[in-house]
Design a protein around this motif. Structure first.
Motif, PDB file in Angstrom:
ATOM      1  N   ASP A  89      13.507  67.357  41.574  1.00 18.95           N
ATOM      2  CA  ASP A  89      14.237  66.607  40.549  1.00 18.95           C
ATOM      3  C   ASP A  89      13.241  65.956  39.595  1.00 18.95           C
ATOM      4  OD1 ASP A  89      16.010  65.096  39.105  1.00 18.95           O
ATOM      5  OD2 ASP A  89      16.390  63.636  40.694  1.00 18.95           O
ATOM      6  N   TYR A  90      13.356  66.259  38.302  1.00 15.13           N
ATOM      7  CA  TYR A  90      12.468  65.710  37.280  1.00 15.13           C
ATOM      8  C   TYR A  90      13.262  64.822  36.321  1.00 15.13           C
ATOM      9  CZ  TYR A  90       9.206  69.565  38.480  1.00 15.13           C
ATOM     10  OH  TYR A  90       8.371  70.448  39.120  1.00 15.13           O
ATOM     11  N   THR A  91      12.657  63.729  35.894  1.00 16.99           N
ATOM     12  CA  THR A  91      13.249  62.899  34.841  1.00 16.99           C
ATOM     13  C   THR A  91      12.247  62.777  33.703  1.00 16.99           C
ATOM     14  OG1 THR A  91      14.514  61.614  36.458  1.00 16.99           O
ATOM     15  CG2 THR A  91      14.258  60.668  34.250  1.00 16.99           C
ATOM     16  N   TYR A  92      12.646  63.264  32.519  1.00 21.03           N
ATOM     17  CA  TYR A  92      11.772  63.259  31.348  1.00 21.03           C
ATOM     18  C   TYR A  92      12.327  62.351  30.250  1.00 21.03           C
ATOM     19  CZ  TYR A  92       9.147  67.321  33.074  1.00 21.03           C
ATOM     20  OH  TYR A  92       8.357  68.179  33.814  1.00 21.03           O
ATOM     21  N   LYS A  93      11.431  61.785  29.482  1.00 25.11           N
ATOM     22  CA  LYS A  93      11.823  61.048  28.281  1.00 25.11           C
ATOM     23  C   LYS A  93      12.333  62.046  27.246  1.00 25.11           C
ATOM     24  CE  LYS A  93       9.978  58.079  24.602  1.00 25.11           C
ATOM     25  NZ  LYS A  93       8.780  57.395  24.065  1.00 25.11           N
ATOM     26  N   ASN A  94      13.425  61.719  26.600  1.00 24.14           N
ATOM     27  CA  ASN A  94      13.964  62.619  25.577  1.00 24.14           C
ATOM     28  C   ASN A  94      12.982  62.774  24.418  1.00 24.14           C
ATOM     29  OD1 ASN A  94      16.322  63.185  26.918  1.00 24.14           O
ATOM     30  ND2 ASN A  94      17.558  61.691  25.794  1.00 24.14           N
ATOM     31  N   LEU A  97      12.248  68.804  23.862  1.00 24.97           N
ATOM     32  CA  LEU A  97      12.690  68.941  25.251  1.00 24.97           C
ATOM     33  C   LEU A  97      13.639  70.129  25.441  1.00 24.97           C
ATOM     34  CD1 LEU A  97      12.182  67.309  27.902  1.00 24.97           C
ATOM     35  CD2 LEU A  97      14.449  66.328  27.563  1.00 24.97           C
ATOM     36  N   ILE A  98      14.575  70.308  24.530  1.00 25.34           N
ATOM     37  CA  ILE A  98      15.533  71.409  24.641  1.00 25.34           C
ATOM     38  C   ILE A  98      14.828  72.762  24.536  1.00 25.34           C
ATOM     39  CG2 ILE A  98      17.524  72.519  23.580  1.00 25.34           C
ATOM     40  CD1 ILE A  98      18.158  70.000  25.135  1.00 25.34           C
ATOM     41  N   GLN A  99      13.779  72.828  23.725  1.00 30.65           N
ATOM     42  CA  GLN A  99      13.012  74.077  23.615  1.00 30.65           C
ATOM     43  C   GLN A  99      12.351  74.406  24.950  1.00 30.65           C
ATOM     44  OE1 GLN A  99      10.261  73.697  20.348  1.00 30.65           O
ATOM     45  NE2 GLN A  99      11.834  72.905  18.955  1.00 30.65           N
ATOM     46  N   CYS A 100      11.835  73.384  25.621  1.00 29.85           N
ATOM     47  CA  CYS A 100      11.213  73.586  26.935  1.00 29.85           C
ATOM     48  C   CYS A 100      12.260  74.079  27.930  1.00 29.85           C
ATOM     49  CB  CYS A 100      10.599  72.283  27.437  1.00 29.85           C
ATOM     50  SG  CYS A 100       9.305  71.600  26.368  1.00 29.85           S
ATOM     51  N   GLU A 152       5.613  67.027  27.798  1.00 26.51           N
ATOM     52  CA  GLU A 152       6.694  66.041  27.799  1.00 26.51           C
ATOM     53  C   GLU A 152       6.313  64.844  28.674  1.00 26.51           C
ATOM     54  OE1 GLU A 152       9.246  66.427  25.792  1.00 26.51           O
ATOM     55  OE2 GLU A 152       8.515  68.408  25.182  1.00 26.51           O
ATOM     56  N   VAL A 153       6.973  63.729  28.432  1.00 22.76           N
ATOM     57  CA  VAL A 153       6.688  62.502  29.184  1.00 22.76           C
ATOM     58  C   VAL A 153       7.535  62.481  30.452  1.00 22.76           C
ATOM     59  CG1 VAL A 153       6.707  59.985  29.156  1.00 22.76           C
ATOM     60  CG2 VAL A 153       6.128  61.265  27.078  1.00 22.76           C
ATOM     61  N   LEU A 154       6.859  62.622  31.590  1.00 22.09           N
ATOM     62  CA  LEU A 154       7.546  62.646  32.878  1.00 22.09           C
ATOM     63  C   LEU A 154       7.662  61.227  33.429  1.00 22.09           C
ATOM     64  CD1 LEU A 154       8.693  64.290  35.281  1.00 22.09           C
ATOM     65  CD2 LEU A 154       6.347  64.365  36.197  1.00 22.09           C
ATOM     66  N   HIS A 155       8.899  60.780  33.649  1.00 20.13           N
ATOM     67  CA  HIS A 155       9.132  59.448  34.212  1.00 20.13           C
ATOM     68  C   HIS A 155       9.121  59.458  35.731  1.00 20.13           C
ATOM     69  CE1 HIS A 155      11.296  57.753  30.380  1.00 20.13           C
ATOM     70  NE2 HIS A 155       9.996  57.834  30.252  1.00 20.13           N
ATOM     71  N   LEU A 156       9.669  60.515  36.307  1.00 16.42           N
ATOM     72  CA  LEU A 156       9.812  60.540  37.763  1.00 16.42           C
ATOM     73  C   LEU A 156       9.995  61.970  38.255  1.00 16.42           C
ATOM     74  CD1 LEU A 156      10.230  58.761  40.360  1.00 16.42           C
ATOM     75  CD2 LEU A 156      12.686  58.886  39.890  1.00 16.42           C
ATOM     76  N   LYS A 157       9.409  62.246  39.418  1.00 19.21           N
ATOM     77  CA  LYS A 157       9.606  63.534  40.063  1.00 19.21           C
ATOM     78  C   LYS A 157       9.909  63.291  41.537  1.00 19.21           C
ATOM     79  CE  LYS A 157       7.442  67.972  41.229  1.00 19.21           C
ATOM     80  NZ  LYS A 157       6.215  68.829  41.145  1.00 19.21           N
TER      81      LYS A 157
END
Length: 220
Positions: free
Chosen positions: A90-95, A99-102, A146-151
């Motif tokens: 489970d990944y949480t990224y900053k918008n 991001l949608i392209q990734c 991208e900026v990863l907040h949490l994994k």
């Protein structure tokens, strides 16, 4: 001016587990009255007699009577298959604008793999991505800037197939989440579509969580 019954109802509404237990007669009303007395007096800004609170509790019709709600009973009885998928990340990224392209690049790569679990939920400020751990290398590659907040790793998904009328039944999701919470199982994420409801739990909790949900379905 707020009355004692109104103050009592306000306090009980804030604690649905207590409200439900009260509806089923599982709580010592006198003991509950003593517990909430300070909160009631804070709301009313004056000293209140214990007996007045007991009387208000006895007259109260709890708003959350999930176990007695025929609509929920019927909804539970119409639950479809329960699907379990393990070994998820489970990944949480900053918008961001990219991001949608990734997401599109990862989705294109996993499209041929029909058994792969993959979801992307975009919130106001961040997006949540859940994927089979077998393909986390794709996320690491395409989301690298991208900026990863949490994994979170070592997760399992339990998906309930819902009847189309589930959106018209107040308290349905509460009923499901309450059953899991009462077993002391932590929910890492919740993913919902119109006719599917998915909870993510730690791998070590998946058997217990599945058992809880399966018992709910069978007892109806």
């Amino acid at each position: 001016m707020i009355t004692i019954p109104q103050a009592v109802e306000t306090i009980i509404k804030e604690q649905p587990f207590i409200s439900e237990a009260l509806a089923e007669g599982l709580i010592n009303v006198s003991a509950l009255a003593r517990k909430i007395k300070p909160d009631i007096e804070k709301i009313l800004m004056k000293e209140i007699k214990h007996g007045a609170i007991v009387m208000a509790l006895n007259r109260l019709n709890p708003q959350v009577e999930i176990s007695l709600n025929r609509g929920i009973d019927k909804m539970i009885s119409m639950l479809g298959d329960i699907i379990v998928r393990s070994d998820l990340s489970d990944y949480t990224y900053k918008n961001s604008d990219t991001l949608i392209q990734c997401h599109s690049k990862v989705f294109e790569m996993i499209a041929p793999h029909q058994d792969t679990f993959y979801t992307l939920v975009r919130g106001v400020h961040e997006s949540n991505l859940v994927i089979s751990s077998l393909h986390t290398n794709l996320v690491d590659e395409y989301f690298t800037h991208e900026v990863l907040h949490l994994k979170k790793e070592n997760l399992s998904a339990i998906t309930l197939k819902l009847h189309e009328s589930n959106t018209q039944v107040p308290g349905f999701y509460y009923y499901i989440l309450k059953a899991i919470a009462w077993e002391g199982i932590n929910i890492a994420e919740v993913i919902s579509t119109s006719y599917e409801f998915t909870v993510l739990v730690n791998d070590e909790d998946v058997d217990r969580a599945f058992s809880v949900l399966n018992k709910l379905r069978k007892k109806k």
